[in-house]
Design an enzyme around this catalytic site. Structure first.
Site, PDB file in Angstrom:
ATOM      1  N   LYS A  10      -1.004  -9.563   2.610  1.00 32.91           N
ATOM      2  CA  LYS A  10      -0.255  -9.116   3.798  1.00 32.91           C
ATOM      3  C   LYS A  10      -1.163  -8.231   4.628  1.00 32.91           C
ATOM      4  CE  LYS A  10       3.301  -5.949   3.698  1.00 32.91           C
ATOM      5  NZ  LYS A  10       2.737  -4.881   4.546  1.00 32.91           N
ATOM      6  N   ASP A  62       0.844  -1.206   0.000  1.00 37.12           N
ATOM      7  CA  ASP A  62       0.000   0.000   0.000  1.00 37.12           C
ATOM      8  C   ASP A  62       0.877   1.254   0.000  1.00 37.12           C
ATOM      9  OD1 ASP A  62       0.899  -0.196   2.588  1.00 37.12           O
ATOM     10  OD2 ASP A  62      -1.096  -0.097   3.516  1.00 37.12           O
ATOM     11  N   SER A  63       2.202   1.063   0.053  1.00 40.02           N
ATOM     12  CA  SER A  63       3.127   2.181  -0.169  1.00 40.02           C
ATOM     13  C   SER A  63       2.935   2.757  -1.562  1.00 40.02           C
ATOM     14  CB  SER A  63       4.578   1.725   0.012  1.00 40.02           C
ATOM     15  OG  SER A  63       4.838   0.567  -0.756  1.00 40.02           O
ATOM     16  N   ASP A  86      -0.975  -6.170  -0.266  1.00 38.12           N
ATOM     17  CA  ASP A  86      -1.378  -5.588   1.023  1.00 38.12           C
ATOM     18  C   ASP A  86      -2.893  -5.454   1.131  1.00 38.12           C
ATOM     19  OD1 ASP A  86       0.532  -4.964   2.947  1.00 38.12           O
ATOM     20  OD2 ASP A  86       1.216  -3.187   1.856  1.00 38.12           O
ATOM     21  N   GLU A 113       9.254  -4.177  10.516  1.00 38.07           N
ATOM     22  CA  GLU A 113       9.629  -2.854   9.995  1.00 38.07           C
ATOM     23  C   GLU A 113      10.133  -1.949  11.115  1.00 38.07           C
ATOM     24  OE1 GLU A 113       6.844  -1.031   7.299  1.00 38.07           O
ATOM     25  OE2 GLU A 113       7.959   0.861   7.261  1.00 38.07           O
TER      26      GLU A 113
END
Ligand code: KIV
Length: 270
Positions: free
Chosen positions: A119, A50-51, A89, A187
């Site tokens: 994810k 989703d970045s 995502d 992360e």
């Protein structure tokens, strides 16, 4: 080619890689051309993250990207990837209401994109949801530590797992593993804690800003290859300067058009 040795990477290869001590390589991808290049390069996992909200759609956070937007991007990646495991995502707002909502979103993504796994961000609090998706036959990759969808709650991109946070991180990792995930992204976690969590669980850990002791590494490709010319996090290594190359190329093109030197005769039809 290093990494997982397989014609088509599957989730079972992540367990085998961890057991054999073979590092897993992962990159984000959001389009067919980058996916086919990364696939050819032998990247084991392509994440339609989703970045994309930041590096494709130009938004400040990942929160606004929708399931439909993710599906358009993910379809392009799965069509191009021949070998890599493609993971998509679950975007913010598409799974939090209930495990049923999460299963419905995951099924839609798997059906409409041809992806191999989803994810989901969150640890202990997301265990039931991960279990429900796994029980529906869909492989799940977890994501703990700094979780960008919760950036307002976490107070921005802050390192997680320091001090007493280490216990929480371990609990989250164990919960994600017990819920049936095949791997978990860590992360922005101190290297030592990430290595400790990696030793503590049997599923593969994929680090981003989590040091060298995880089972694999992932980076956002526009950051790693320099298409993003802005400031990047300390954990990003810059392998190329595509942004500068593109700028030079675009300027050269603009100059040629201004000078009427493009197109030439051989670039024109008779
Ligand atoms: O969306 C994304 O790119 C991610 C990576 C940072 C792991 O979740």
């Amino acid at each position: 080619m290093s990494g997982i040795s397989a014609k088509r990477v599957r989730t079972r290869h992540f367990f085998e890689a961890k057991a054999a001590g073979t590092p897993i390589s992962a990159l984000t991808s959001y389009d067919a051309l980058s996916a086919s290049i990364f696939d050819e390069a032998g990247i084991d996992m392509l994440l339609v993250g989703d970045s994309a909200a930041n590096v494709v759609l130009g938004r400040d956070t990942t929160l606004s990207i929708t399931v439909d937007e993710m599906i358009v991007l993910a379809k392009a990646v799965t069509l191009a990837a021949r070998r890599a495991l493609v993971v998509v995502d679950l975007p913010f707002g598409s799974y939090e209401a209930s495990p049923q909502q999460a299963v419905a979103t995951s099924v839609q993504i798997m059906k409409e994109t041809g992806a191999h796994a989803v994810k989901i961000e969150g640890g202990v609090e997301r265990a039931d949801t991960i279990r429900a998706i796994v029980d529906a036959g869909i492989p799940v990759c977890g994501h703990i530590g700094f979780t960008p969808q919760s950036e307002h709650a976490l107070g921005g991109p802050v390192i997680q797992g320091r001090g007493s946070g280490a216990d929480k991180l371990t609990r989250d990792a164990r919960a994600v593993e017990a819920a049936g995930a095949f791997a978990v992204v860590l992360e922005m976690v101190p290297a030592e804690i990430a290595a400790q969590v990696t030793r503590d669980i049997e599923i593969a850990t994929i680090g981003i800003g989590a040091g060298p002791g995880t089972d694999g590494q992932i980076l956002v490709w526009q950051d790693a290859f320099g298409l993003n010319r802005g400031k990047t996090a300390r954990f990003v290594r810059h392998y190329a300067n595509l942004g500068d190359s593109l700028l030079d190329a675009a300027r050269a093109y603009a100059d040629d058009v201004s000078a009427r030197s493009f197109p030439a005769a051989e670039e024109s039809y008779e």
